[in-house]
Write a protein that holds these residues in place. Structure first.
Motif: not given
Length: 217
Positions: A118, A121, A132, A136, A178-179, A181-182, A185-186, A189
């Motif tokens: 990925q 960024f 991350l 992942h 965007t970073l 947002e990841l 999400r991480a 999770w």
């Protein structure tokens, strides 16, 4: 800035956290140029590039006033550590600057085959990338229904994963939306999934660079 790994004759590596520019330098002369005229410059020397790289991903306060002349492992210590478990995946991140362009990936420890990638960024940090990459990797192994273990060379990222929180001091801007947002999400999770995957520290001093290493700072 010269790549400090291009020469094998360098005796020390210099980390400049706050300078013009900041980075890792392979000579005192380069370091001096980067801190000249910079009030409150933050810098320190290290014996190896690996140690300098790790230090650059952290804070100056973690090393201020501390002795960075680390000894090499003894044969007994190397024997006690043993060899890495090749039935595993390894993850790592790299950033050009701190913050700067950041990328991360996961590879098969034995074959070095890239399993996921990925980035890059904008305005990321190495610590965020390591976090991350670990999450992942956990999601990847769960999706594959694999019982392999996962290696990381970042104790900070391992701690963040354990706490299910990316405890970064990085500020959110329009460039790294965007970073972030990841990151969100991480964290979600980790909070909403259970896993039995064993996360282990890659013993760099015994085994060399982690297989997922990008070969640069």
């Amino acid at each position: 800035m010269a790549d400090p790994k291009m020469s094998t004759k360098k005796e020390k590596f210099y980390v400049v956290w706050f300078g013009n520019p900041s980075g890792i330098f392979g000579s005192w002369k380069e370091c001096q140029l980067s801190i000249k005229g910079v009030k409150g410059a933050q810098y320190k020397s290290f014996l190896t590039f690996t140690e300098a790289k790790e230090a650059y991903s952290k804070e100056y306060s973690d090393y201020k006033g501390k002795n960075t002349k680390k000894r090499s492992l003894t044969k007994e210590e190397l024997t006690e550590i043993g060899d890495p478990n090749l039935y595993s995946i390894a993850v790592d991140a790299a950033s050009s600057g701190n913050p700067g362009k950041m990328e991360y990936r996961g590879v098969d420890t034995q074959t070095h085959k890239q399993l996921f990638y990925q980035g890059p960024f904008a305005q990321g940090t190495n610590n965020v990338g390591e976090f991350l990459a670990l999450v992942h990797g956990l999601a990847f192994l769960q999706q594959q229904k694999s019982d392999r273990i996962i290696y990381s060379d970042s104790r900070i990222a391992m701690g963040w994963v354990k706490r299910k929180k990316c405890n970064t001091k990085l500020k959110q801007t329009r460039k790294n939306t965007t970073l972030f947002e990841l990151i969100s999400r991480a964290e979600d999770w980790l909070k909403n999934n259970s896993y039995t995957t064993e996360i282990l520290k890659w013993e760099t001093k015994a085994w060399g660079e982690i297989p997922a290493d990008f070969g640069r700072k």
